[in-house]
Design a protein around this motif. Structure first.
Motif, PDB file in Angstrom:
ATOM      1  N   GLU A 344       0.820  -1.205   0.000  1.00 27.50           N
ATOM      2  CA  GLU A 344       0.000   0.000   0.000  1.00 27.50           C
ATOM      3  C   GLU A 344       0.857   1.259   0.000  1.00 27.50           C
ATOM      4  O   GLU A 344       0.499   2.273  -0.620  1.00 27.50           O
ATOM      5  CB  GLU A 344      -0.943  -0.010   1.191  1.00 27.50           C
ATOM      6  N   ALA A 345       1.992   1.223   0.679  1.00 28.18           N
ATOM      7  CA  ALA A 345       2.890   2.376   0.685  1.00 28.18           C
ATOM      8  C   ALA A 345       3.423   2.644  -0.713  1.00 28.18           C
ATOM      9  O   ALA A 345       3.500   3.800  -1.156  1.00 28.18           O
ATOM     10  CB  ALA A 345       4.037   2.133   1.659  1.00 28.18           C
ATOM     11  N   ALA A 346       3.786   1.576  -1.427  1.00 26.51           N
ATOM     12  CA  ALA A 346       4.280   1.728  -2.790  1.00 26.51           C
ATOM     13  C   ALA A 346       3.174   2.241  -3.708  1.00 26.51           C
ATOM     14  O   ALA A 346       3.394   3.113  -4.560  1.00 26.51           O
ATOM     15  CB  ALA A 346       4.825   0.399  -3.299  1.00 26.51           C
ATOM     16  N   LEU A 347       1.961   1.719  -3.540  1.00 20.46           N
ATOM     17  CA  LEU A 347       0.840   2.148  -4.369  1.00 20.46           C
ATOM     18  C   LEU A 347       0.514   3.619  -4.132  1.00 20.46           C
ATOM     19  O   LEU A 347       0.227   4.375  -5.068  1.00 20.46           O
ATOM     20  CB  LEU A 347      -0.376   1.272  -4.081  1.00 20.46           C
ATOM     21  N   SER A 348       0.573   4.048  -2.882  1.00 19.51           N
ATOM     22  CA  SER A 348       0.251   5.444  -2.572  1.00 19.51           C
ATOM     23  C   SER A 348       1.288   6.404  -3.142  1.00 19.51           C
ATOM     24  O   SER A 348       0.981   7.552  -3.443  1.00 19.51           O
ATOM     25  CB  SER A 348       0.132   5.637  -1.059  1.00 19.51           C
ATOM     26  N   ALA A 354      -5.265   7.559  -5.644  1.00 16.54           N
ATOM     27  CA  ALA A 354      -6.067   6.338  -5.764  1.00 16.54           C
ATOM     28  C   ALA A 354      -6.434   5.822  -4.387  1.00 16.54           C
ATOM     29  O   ALA A 354      -5.694   5.981  -3.414  1.00 16.54           O
ATOM     30  CB  ALA A 354      -5.292   5.271  -6.529  1.00 16.54           C
ATOM     31  N   GLN A 355      -7.601   5.189  -4.297  1.00 17.55           N
ATOM     32  CA  GLN A 355      -8.023   4.550  -3.052  1.00 17.55           C
ATOM     33  C   GLN A 355      -7.265   3.237  -2.924  1.00 17.55           C
ATOM     34  O   GLN A 355      -7.399   2.362  -3.778  1.00 17.55           O
ATOM     35  CB  GLN A 355      -9.527   4.285  -3.064  1.00 17.55           C
ATOM     36  N   PRO A 356      -6.430   3.049  -1.871  1.00 11.64           N
ATOM     37  CA  PRO A 356      -5.662   1.805  -1.762  1.00 11.64           C
ATOM     38  C   PRO A 356      -6.578   0.619  -1.554  1.00 11.64           C
ATOM     39  O   PRO A 356      -7.589   0.697  -0.864  1.00 11.64           O
ATOM     40  CB  PRO A 356      -4.776   2.048  -0.536  1.00 11.64           C
ATOM     41  N   ALA A 357      -6.235  -0.485  -2.169  1.00 11.55           N
ATOM     42  CA  ALA A 357      -6.974  -1.730  -2.010  1.00 11.55           C
ATOM     43  C   ALA A 357      -6.006  -2.854  -1.775  1.00 11.55           C
ATOM     44  O   ALA A 357      -4.873  -2.826  -2.255  1.00 11.55           O
ATOM     45  CB  ALA A 357      -7.833  -2.017  -3.243  1.00 11.55           C
TER      46      ALA A 357
END
Length: 402
Positions: A344-348, A354-357
């Motif tokens: 999630e940290a990488a995605l953010s 974006a809403q993390p999933a």
């Protein structure tokens, strides 16, 4: 009994309940920008160690543990190292009781035991503090230890009676290098659990634990005694197999031989050798499986043979949870296995709006606070700062064969 299968999860044989811990399907890739921002950049890291280092940094930030990064320093891996004051305070361990246990074990170590004190107290990524964090609660509560291992190896354990750290039966002699009953070296296991079997016999479970190791060494200097012992212990399909001598496998070979020699030399009537490592560390899991494939099948009626079992760290933590110590299980999971967090940290970072999933499609646990760490850091000189990236990021030093 086959030596080629990994052990099942605790729930699989005795309960239909699903584990509350769910691991990702693979190790998330961590962008270099994120590692630079948090002081986790090391060019020698494998994919798993890269993610593991980031997870340790997250854990340290969650608990307000100062790191060893010098003020203003960038492009460093020291974000996963504790500051000297934090290391001295025992913050690399999950509880003060585990810290005290670790200090006692290191001070009253067996002769020849190869502890690296700085690594144990200051390197959050090291498997040395993991051993104490995982087995310390069991050593302090033998009822918990019994309940955990009655799940993992029910056919071997009725009760756990004692837990030893950094142990070798070969240290019972005055000069292991001159005693051909053993391996003529300093080989040792991370943990030895003295148990009572369901049949009422005494036994020992010898355990090796891995975390971020990439199985590339350093390896022990190969000795003639090893060649002799490979044939003596009667564990292997082909004692001359080069696989048993490979850098990724040889530590398992030495420790399993040592476990078998403990039975052969009368230290214990029965023994088992187990290995534990994260499911997502493919190099570790491959080493376990490849080693198991080198072993002869074990006759269930021959109790003098030392079997090999390998478990994931996730399975071990789940067993602690099922045994009733949910708090310890949760702490271990969050620190060592919650790779959803770094995903999630990488995605953010890559998609901040974006809403993390979760990787499995469920809702995520929330983004990592990516503000710069403004906590005051110790002004004392950290021994970690004097090491090169390659030395500090290297896998656990070979403490067994020297």
């Amino acid at each position: 009994m086959s030596n080629t299968d990994s052990a099942a999860a605790p729930h699989s044989s005795s309960s239909k309940k699903r584990s509350k811990f769910v691991q990702l399907c693979r190790t998330p890739w961590i962008p270099e920008r994120l590692l630079q921002e948090y002081g986790g950049l090391c060019s020698f890291d494998t994919t798993f160690r890269r993610a593991g280092r980031m997870l340790q940094i997250c854990w340290m930030r969650d608990h307000n543990i100062p790191n060893a990064i010098p003020d203003g320093k960038r492009n460093t891996h020291l974000g996963s190292y504790l500051s000297p004051d934090a290391a001295d305070a025992g913050l690399n361990f999950l509880t003060p009781d585990i810290h005290l246990l670790a200090l006692r074990e290191m001070l009253l170590r067996e002769r020849g035991a190869a502890y690296d004190f700085d690594r144990a107290v200051a390197n959050s990524l090291s498997s040395q503090p993991l051993v104490f964090n995982a087995f310390g609660p069991l050593a302090l509560n033998l009822t918990l230890a019994t309940n955990v291992f009655r799940q993992l190896v029910p056919s071997f354990v009725q009760s756990v009676e004692k837990v030893l750290f950094e142990h070798s039966p070969g240290r019972r002699v005055d000069d292991p290098a001159r005693d051909n009953r053993w391996l003529a070296d300093r080989s040792a296991v991370d943990v030895a659990l003295h148990v009572r079997t369901p049949e009422g016999e005494s036994g020992i479970i010898y355990c090796e634990m891995k975390y971020s190791e990439d199985q590339t060494g350093p390896a022990a200097r190969w000795r003639e005694r090893y060649d002799e012992a490979l044939k003596q212990v009667r564990l292997y399909k082909d004692p001359n197999s080069p696989v048993l001598r490979d850098v990724a496998i040889e530590q398992l070979t030495r420790e399993h031989m040592l476990s078998q020699l403990a039975v052969d030399n009368g230290v214990t009537r029965r023994a088992m050798f187990i290995a534990i490592g994260p499911r997502l560390n493919r190099r570790v899991q491959t080493a376990f499986q490849v080693y198991a494939n080198e072993l002869l099948p074990v006759d269930d009626n021959d109790r003098s043979r030392v079997t090999f079992r390998h478990f994931t760290l996730e399975t071990f933590i789940d067993a602690i949870d099922v045994a009733g110590d949910q708090a310890t299980a949760d702490q271990l999971w969050q620190r060592y296995c919650n790779f959803q967090r770094v995903y999630e940290a990488a995605l953010s970072l890559l998609a901040p709006n974006a809403q993390p999933a979760a990787a499995d499609g469920s809702a995520g646990e929330g983004q990592l606070d990516r503000k710069q760490d403004d906590k005051p850091r110790s002004r004392r000189r950290s021994s970690a700062r004097t090491k090169s990236d390659q030395v500090a990021a290297a896998p656990e030093a070979n403490r067994h064969g020297q």
